[in-house]
Design a protein around this motif. Sequence first.
Motif, PDB file in Angstrom:
ATOM      1  N   THR A  26    -103.260   7.079 -38.017  1.00 22.99           N
ATOM      2  CA  THR A  26    -103.526   8.275 -37.219  1.00 22.99           C
ATOM      3  C   THR A  26    -104.509   9.123 -37.996  1.00 22.99           C
ATOM      4  OG1 THR A  26    -101.239   8.112 -36.561  1.00 22.99           O
ATOM      5  CG2 THR A  26    -102.403  10.053 -35.851  1.00 22.99           C
ATOM      6  N   VAL A  35     -99.284   3.475 -32.401  1.00 18.36           N
ATOM      7  CA  VAL A  35     -98.212   3.180 -33.343  1.00 18.36           C
ATOM      8  C   VAL A  35     -98.613   1.931 -34.117  1.00 18.36           C
ATOM      9  CG1 VAL A  35     -95.771   2.648 -33.609  1.00 18.36           C
ATOM     10  CG2 VAL A  35     -96.535   4.100 -31.745  1.00 18.36           C
ATOM     11  N   SER A  36     -98.550   2.000 -35.403  1.00 18.46           N
ATOM     12  CA  SER A  36     -98.901   0.807 -36.178  1.00 18.46           C
ATOM     13  C   SER A  36     -98.195   0.825 -37.516  1.00 18.46           C
ATOM     14  CB  SER A  36    -100.415   0.724 -36.352  1.00 18.46           C
ATOM     15  OG  SER A  36    -100.766   1.096 -37.653  1.00 18.46           O
ATOM     16  N   LYS A  65     -85.512   7.052 -37.842  1.00 17.15           N
ATOM     17  CA  LYS A  65     -85.066   5.683 -38.093  1.00 17.15           C
ATOM     18  C   LYS A  65     -83.592   5.636 -38.507  1.00 17.15           C
ATOM     19  CE  LYS A  65     -89.812   4.536 -39.508  1.00 17.15           C
ATOM     20  NZ  LYS A  65     -90.711   3.673 -40.268  1.00 17.15           N
ATOM     21  N   LEU A  78     -95.094  11.916 -43.909  1.00 19.31           N
ATOM     22  CA  LEU A  78     -95.844  10.895 -44.639  1.00 19.31           C
ATOM     23  C   LEU A  78     -96.251   9.769 -43.688  1.00 19.31           C
ATOM     24  CD1 LEU A  78     -93.640  10.741 -47.851  1.00 19.31           C
ATOM     25  CD2 LEU A  78     -95.818  11.957 -47.513  1.00 19.31           C
ATOM     26  N   ASN A 102     -96.433   6.428 -41.808  1.00 20.31           N
ATOM     27  CA  ASN A 102     -95.401   5.453 -41.472  1.00 20.31           C
ATOM     28  C   ASN A 102     -94.009   6.043 -41.251  1.00 20.31           C
ATOM     29  OD1 ASN A 102     -96.019   2.947 -40.763  1.00 20.31           O
ATOM     30  ND2 ASN A 102     -95.641   1.998 -42.752  1.00 20.31           N
ATOM     31  N   ASP A 141     -81.449   4.342 -36.922  1.00 18.64           N
ATOM     32  CA  ASP A 141     -80.961   3.007 -36.565  1.00 18.64           C
ATOM     33  C   ASP A 141     -81.006   2.062 -37.766  1.00 18.64           C
ATOM     34  OD1 ASP A 141     -83.896   1.397 -35.557  1.00 18.64           O
ATOM     35  OD2 ASP A 141     -83.816   3.525 -36.055  1.00 18.64           O
ATOM     36  N   ARG A 142     -81.852   2.357 -38.711  1.00 16.49           N
ATOM     37  CA  ARG A 142     -82.015   1.484 -39.866  1.00 16.49           C
ATOM     38  C   ARG A 142     -81.310   1.989 -41.115  1.00 16.49           C
ATOM     39  NH1 ARG A 142     -88.009   0.165 -41.231  1.00 16.49           N
ATOM     40  NH2 ARG A 142     -88.709  -0.828 -39.315  1.00 16.49           N
ATOM     41  N   GLY A 160     -93.092   7.649 -38.703  1.00 14.59           N
ATOM     42  CA  GLY A 160     -92.726   7.507 -37.296  1.00 14.59           C
ATOM     43  C   GLY A 160     -93.193   8.671 -36.438  1.00 14.59           C
ATOM     44  N   THR A 217     -87.399   4.916 -31.936  1.00 10.18           N
ATOM     45  CA  THR A 217     -87.484   3.671 -31.169  1.00 10.18           C
ATOM     46  C   THR A 217     -86.261   3.447 -30.282  1.00 10.18           C
ATOM     47  OG1 THR A 217     -86.800   2.523 -33.172  1.00 10.18           O
ATOM     48  CG2 THR A 217     -89.130   2.452 -32.631  1.00 10.18           C
ATOM     49  N   SER A 270     -94.617   7.407 -33.135  1.00 10.60           N
ATOM     50  CA  SER A 270     -93.507   6.886 -32.330  1.00 10.60           C
ATOM     51  C   SER A 270     -92.703   8.033 -31.732  1.00 10.60           C
ATOM     52  CB  SER A 270     -92.583   6.026 -33.193  1.00 10.60           C
ATOM     53  OG  SER A 270     -93.325   5.051 -33.858  1.00 10.60           O
TER      54      SER A 270
HETATM   55  P1  GDP Z   1     -96.705   7.403 -38.311  1.00 13.58           P
HETATM   56  O1  GDP Z   1     -97.655   6.812 -39.296  1.00 13.58           O
HETATM   57  O2  GDP Z   1     -95.872   8.456 -38.921  1.00 13.58           O
HETATM   58  O3  GDP Z   1     -97.347   7.864 -37.034  1.00 13.58           O
HETATM   59  O4  GDP Z   1     -95.684   6.230 -37.939  1.00 13.58           O
HETATM   60  P2  GDP Z   1     -95.628   5.282 -36.646  1.00 13.58           P
HETATM   61  O5  GDP Z   1     -95.110   6.020 -35.479  1.00 13.58           O
HETATM   62  O6  GDP Z   1     -96.908   4.563 -36.543  1.00 13.58           O
HETATM   63  O7  GDP Z   1     -94.455   4.291 -37.089  1.00 13.58           O
HETATM   64  C1  GDP Z   1     -94.540   3.436 -38.226  1.00 13.58           C
HETATM   65  C2  GDP Z   1     -93.633   2.255 -38.036  1.00 13.58           C
HETATM   66  O8  GDP Z   1     -92.272   2.649 -37.997  1.00 13.58           O
HETATM   67  C3  GDP Z   1     -93.888   1.482 -36.745  1.00 13.58           C
HETATM   68  O9  GDP Z   1     -93.744   0.108 -37.018  1.00 13.58           O
HETATM   69  C4  GDP Z   1     -92.764   1.946 -35.837  1.00 13.58           C
HETATM   70  O10 GDP Z   1     -92.413   0.971 -34.879  1.00 13.58           O
HETATM   71  C5  GDP Z   1     -91.642   2.162 -36.832  1.00 13.58           C
HETATM   72  N1  GDP Z   1     -90.660   3.131 -36.349  1.00 13.58           N
HETATM   73  C6  GDP Z   1     -90.912   4.383 -35.904  1.00 13.58           C
HETATM   74  N2  GDP Z   1     -89.770   5.021 -35.565  1.00 13.58           N
HETATM   75  C7  GDP Z   1     -88.748   4.140 -35.775  1.00 13.58           C
HETATM   76  C8  GDP Z   1     -87.316   4.204 -35.626  1.00 13.58           C
HETATM   77  O11 GDP Z   1     -86.719   5.209 -35.211  1.00 13.58           O
HETATM   78  N3  GDP Z   1     -86.619   3.096 -35.976  1.00 13.58           N
HETATM   79  C9  GDP Z   1     -87.228   1.970 -36.448  1.00 13.58           C
HETATM   80  N4  GDP Z   1     -86.444   0.949 -36.740  1.00 13.58           N
HETATM   81  N5  GDP Z   1     -88.560   1.875 -36.609  1.00 13.58           N
HETATM   82  C10 GDP Z   1     -89.331   2.942 -36.279  1.00 13.58           C
END
Ligand code: GDP
Length: 464
Positions: free
Chosen positions: A269, A262-263, A347, A242, A244, A349-350, A246, A371, A249
């Motif tokens: 994307t 990354v946003s 994530k 989905l 966001n 870590d969260r 990650g 991250t 990332s």
């Molecule tokens: P995409 O839409 O699936 O490509 O998601 P993105 O890679 O753009 O990530 C969306 C948001 O989640 C960004 O703000 C990233 O910095 C954040 N993010 C991605 N991976 C992690 C993670 O492992 N831990 C944390 N805390 N934030 C993450």
Amino acid sequence: QEKSAITKSEIDRGAVASVAGGDTIAAVSSGSGGAVAVIRLSGPQAGRALEALAGRRPEPRRAHLARLRHPASGEVLDQGLALWFPGPRSATGEDMAELQIHGGRAVVAAVLGAVLAVPGLRPAEAGEFTRRAFLNGRMDLTQAEGLADLIGAETQAQRRLAFAHAFGHLGQRVEDWRRRLIRAMALVEAGIDFADEDDVPAGARALARPEVEALSLELETALADRRGAMVREGALIAIAGLPNAGKSSLINALAQRDVAIVSDEPGTTRDLLEVALDLGGHKVTLVDTAGLREATSKVEAEGIRRARARVAQADLILWVHDLSAGPVLKVCPSIEAQAPLWLVANKIDRAAGEPSYAASWAAQVRAVSATSGEGLAELTRAIGSFISARAEGEHPALIRARHRASAAEADAHLALALTQWETLDDELLAEELRLAARALGRMTGAIGVEDLLDVVFREFCIGK
Ligand code: GDP
């Protein structure tokens, strides 16, 4: 130990070569910038050129330290090793010479210039050494392609596959298919030749059928096997999930450089983003897919359509889930792919407490933080073993699109022959089998490939 048996087709090809390769070619065969450079010569004047520069023709296949002089001015240009490989026991099958000289640009230019000053010599075209080796029966066409792949191999897995292709005689499997097919064809043709004699024909034709069935099955199995293509082109790994979650990332983290955007904005994307990586010795192409979800705009709808198509070709799908958004309830229902799907719980870590997934996921979950980097080494290793496991064992003979096209064409003729086995005339049945054998013959270059040679050898650079 030399292969001594010279087949008729080799003699035929030799006849072609003596016309095509009448002149003597020379080129620098080593890469640029090294301390040593190698100049190779091939053709009838190679020995004379060696004498002109090095003063004499060394003993065959022995290195001879020599001062190299310009044949006209007599100026000493360099000191290096001269080697002499009389044909046909040489790489190209022709008389060959090799000069190992100092790698400086001026030295190489001077020595190559002197070689080309010898009457009858000209610069080699791209791939011309290998082309002559093929025309002289020193290798089949699949081996020449394997050699091109070996020179271009970027990962260890590609090197292994290319080596098997170039020297492990994968082409012999194709020749074996072709020989069996020709035997089956001979049985059917026996029916034509002995049409007047009651006892021969029916039996001979029936005898051929099981062999044709077996061949058709083997071809189809080989066509279904994409391992060779996976190693050569790289495994395609689709990163889905989905917005966001990650995905970008994760790709960035795996690529260890900033390649994807990354946003925080869902749906950034929009398009497919592909990154080719060497992941633990394996060539891998990661595809970031536009979030597979309901599109709100036309541009997005197109992105989603293309993402679906790419996911359908993938060897592995990583479904990225944002653990901080709650437990995984379901994976996007619209993925229609044969490939295994792994859940990447991102994530961590969260995430508070233990992540929870549906029970059916337990085995395939890889928990990571894109991250912080946690879990990424394990994920990389798991992908590596997944690819190794898929690519191990004997490699299929069909590695390139060209091979697959020939095999598919052969199989189409076999399928036609089999469906109409009882009704086709002997002549027509034999013709289908002949066309199938011809398609296979084009794969190894045993027959009818004049039109293909430019395509195959264009991939080589000069000096190969
Ligand atoms: P995409 O839409 O699936 O490509 O998601 P993105 O890679 O753009 O990530 C969306 C948001 O989640 C960004 O703000 C990233 O910095 C954040 N993010 C991605 N991976 C992690 C993670 O492992 N831990 C944390 N805390 N934030 C993450």
